[in-house]
Design a protein around this motif. Structure first.
Motif, PDB file in Angstrom:
ATOM      1  N   VAL A 140      12.963  -2.281  -1.164  1.00  0.00           N
ATOM      2  CA  VAL A 140      11.897  -1.607  -1.909  1.00  0.00           C
ATOM      3  C   VAL A 140      12.127  -1.793  -3.404  1.00  0.00           C
ATOM      4  CG1 VAL A 140      11.221   0.137  -0.205  1.00  0.00           C
ATOM      5  CG2 VAL A 140      13.185   0.557  -1.666  1.00  0.00           C
ATOM      6  N   PRO A 144      11.849  -3.777   5.429  1.00  0.00           N
ATOM      7  CA  PRO A 144      10.746  -3.492   4.494  1.00  0.00           C
ATOM      8  C   PRO A 144      10.228  -2.078   4.708  1.00  0.00           C
ATOM      9  CG  PRO A 144      10.011  -4.943   6.271  1.00  0.00           C
ATOM     10  CD  PRO A 144      11.489  -4.800   6.427  1.00  0.00           C
ATOM     11  N   ASP A 159       7.501  -0.602   2.230  1.00  0.00           N
ATOM     12  CA  ASP A 159       6.187  -0.338   1.624  1.00  0.00           C
ATOM     13  C   ASP A 159       5.575  -1.648   1.144  1.00  0.00           C
ATOM     14  OD1 ASP A 159       7.550  -0.999  -0.724  1.00  0.00           O
ATOM     15  OD2 ASP A 159       7.818   1.085  -1.344  1.00  0.00           O
ATOM     16  N   GLU A 160       4.499  -1.549   0.363  1.00  0.00           N
ATOM     17  CA  GLU A 160       3.802  -2.754  -0.112  1.00  0.00           C
ATOM     18  C   GLU A 160       4.701  -3.614  -0.988  1.00  0.00           C
ATOM     19  OE1 GLU A 160       0.207  -1.673  -2.026  1.00  0.00           O
ATOM     20  OE2 GLU A 160      -0.768  -0.933  -0.198  1.00  0.00           O
ATOM     21  N   SER A 161       5.579  -2.980  -1.764  1.00  0.00           N
ATOM     22  CA  SER A 161       6.477  -3.761  -2.612  1.00  0.00           C
ATOM     23  C   SER A 161       7.411  -4.621  -1.771  1.00  0.00           C
ATOM     24  CB  SER A 161       7.288  -2.841  -3.533  1.00  0.00           C
ATOM     25  OG  SER A 161       8.304  -2.148  -2.817  1.00  0.00           O
ATOM     26  N   SER A 162       7.751  -4.131  -0.575  1.00  0.00           N
ATOM     27  CA  SER A 162       8.628  -4.887   0.328  1.00  0.00           C
ATOM     28  C   SER A 162       7.975  -6.208   0.705  1.00  0.00           C
ATOM     29  CB  SER A 162       8.918  -4.077   1.594  1.00  0.00           C
ATOM     30  OG  SER A 162       9.339  -2.778   1.302  1.00  0.00           O
ATOM     31  N   ASP A 163       6.689  -6.159   1.001  1.00  0.00           N
ATOM     32  CA  ASP A 163       5.974  -7.386   1.403  1.00  0.00           C
ATOM     33  C   ASP A 163       6.009  -8.418   0.283  1.00  0.00           C
ATOM     34  OD1 ASP A 163       5.368  -6.157   3.817  1.00  0.00           O
ATOM     35  OD2 ASP A 163       3.433  -5.412   3.113  1.00  0.00           O
ATOM     36  N   ARG A 164       5.829  -7.975  -0.939  1.00  0.00           N
ATOM     37  CA  ARG A 164       5.882  -8.914  -2.079  1.00  0.00           C
ATOM     38  C   ARG A 164       7.266  -9.538  -2.207  1.00  0.00           C
ATOM     39  NH1 ARG A 164       3.126  -4.596  -4.522  1.00  0.00           N
ATOM     40  NH2 ARG A 164       4.968  -4.019  -5.738  1.00  0.00           N
ATOM     41  N   ARG A 201       7.848 -12.064   0.608  1.00  0.00           N
ATOM     42  CA  ARG A 201       7.082 -13.308   0.369  1.00  0.00           C
ATOM     43  C   ARG A 201       7.776 -14.161  -0.686  1.00  0.00           C
ATOM     44  NH1 ARG A 201       2.499  -9.861   0.724  1.00  0.00           N
ATOM     45  NH2 ARG A 201       2.332  -9.803  -1.567  1.00  0.00           N
ATOM     46  N   GLU A 259      12.863  -8.041   9.372  1.00  0.00           N
ATOM     47  CA  GLU A 259      11.532  -7.462   9.536  1.00  0.00           C
ATOM     48  C   GLU A 259      11.552  -6.016  10.005  1.00  0.00           C
ATOM     49  OE1 GLU A 259       8.732  -8.752   8.605  1.00  0.00           O
ATOM     50  OE2 GLU A 259       9.671 -10.628   7.967  1.00  0.00           O
TER      51      GLU A 259
END
Length: 388
Positions: free
Chosen positions: A194, A226, A228-233, A236, A252
């Motif tokens: 995060v 992961p 939250d949304e920051s994790s996805d960024r 990637r 994951e």
């Protein structure tokens, strides 16, 4: 001390710390009762000698108030109850504030400012403001506070009217996992992925600063799930570096405790590119001053060196086992130096081994025994005064 009985309460998290402190308390010679939830208990039973402890389990459908009532009843036969950091809704904190068992109480604090009302910030989530007075009521009901490391104790000493002690709920293991004598430098970044906790941009910028021909000298594992949304960024971005040939592992989902421990044990260094500050409710916490990081405990358990930002106040016990960096370029230079597997890595490994010796089980048991006896003796002395 003979026959002293203590309880440890942690219902839904921190099972690694709870498992370690249970073993520390048992090694100190105490009869130990574990108050915890079903999920945590199922994980602990895989790691502890279950018959060595009394288990009082909160059912998933049991209210917190009812469970605390059962805890309070059991505490009539205990000398001391050790509370791990308390979390929950405002109604939960009302119940904690009213919780008043008959034994001595020690409260462990992980986010100091959130408890003492320092470094406050605005948040639109108004219910967060109700927790502070409830926490302060709870503080008036406990006999002592513990924090993980000395710098946090020094911070709180002038802010609380009750004793503040250092008790790190971790002990070291002499790992059987072997670290490689050659090959790429194994760098592990433990913890949930995060952006609010760690600056992964420092890691990626450090990789960018290294010449591409050096990428075979480095292997990086983002050892966390992961959240939250920051994790996805972040994941990637890690994938883009993987495509460019960097050895970079991500995960994951939930990482099993044994896999987590093994990966850390086989690492050359633990990297924690922490954010300096972290919002927590109505307060802002400062890593190393009001809040610790789990990476220190990971380092202790496995005698693995760690790397942290230079502003982070590292406890003195870590000595040469902790190295620091000012920015991404210094981090890149540190990777390059350690990847040589020369004197700098040997010094860091020796320092981490000395830190592990300091936090060995018998030494931690003696520290815990001193804490318990000090709190309980104060109780006995006060009882004598009251009788007079």
């Amino acid at each position: 001390m003979k026959g002293r009985r203590i309880g440890l309460l942690e219902t839904h998290a921190h099972e690694n710390f709870l498992a370690d402190l249970a073993q520390i308390a048992h090694a100190a010679g105490y009869e130990v009762t574990l108050f915890t939830g079903e999920t945590v208990a199922s994980r602990l039973r895989q790691r502890l000698d279950t018959v060595a402890y009394e288990w009082i389990i909160k059912d998933d459908d049991e209210s917190l108030g009812r469970f605390l009532g059962r805890v309070s009843d059991r505490c009539q036969a205990l000398d001391l109850l050790y509370l791990f950091p308390l979390y929950g809704s405002v109604p939960d904190f009302f119940r904690y504030a009213r919780f008043s068992p008959s034994c001595k109480i020690v409260l462990s604090i992980y986010n100091a400012n959130s408890w003492v009302g320092q470094n406050l910030r605005f948040t639109p989530k108004l219910y967060n403001y109700a927790r502070l007075p409830l926490r302060q009521i709870l503080l008036r009901n406990v006999d002592a506070v513990t924090v993980e490391y000395d710098p946090i104790q020094q911070y709180l000493n002038d802010l609380l009217p009750i004793p503040v002690n250092t008790m790190t709920p971790v002990f070291s293991r002499r790992t059987t996992h072997s670290r490689p004598a050659d090959g790429p430098l194994r760098v592990t970044v433990p913890g949930n992925v995060v952006a609010s906790r760690r600056r992964y941009d420092l890691l990626f910028d450090a990789l960018e600063a290294l010449p591409t021909e050096r990428r075979d000298r480095l292997s990086v594992d983002l050892l966390g799930r992961p959240m939250d949304e920051s994790s996805d960024r972040i994941l990637r971005q890690a994938a883009r570096y993987r495509k460019r040939g960097w050895q970079l592992t991500t995960h994951e989902g939930w990482i099993d405790g044994d896999e987590f421990e093994q990966t850390i044990s086989e690492s050359d260094i633990l990297l924690s590119p922490l954010c300096r500050r972290k919002a927590h409710g109505i307060a802002t916490e400062v890593y190393g001053q009001t809040k610790s990081s789990g990476v220190l405990g990971d380092s202790i358990r496995t005698a693995t060196p760690l790397a942290v930002p230079e502003w982070f106040t590292v406890p003195n016990q870590f000595g040469d086992g902790a190295v620091s960096f000012a920015d991404s370029r210094e981090l890149a230079a540190l990777f390059d130096l350690l990847a040589d597997r020369g004197d700098r890595l040997r010094i860091a490994r020796r320092g981490a081994a000395e830190t592990a010796d300091y936090y060995a089980l018998d030494a931690q048991a003696e520290r815990f025994r001193s804490l318990v006896e000090e709190v309980c003796e104060d109780h006995l002395n006060q009882s004598v005064v009251d009788q007079r």
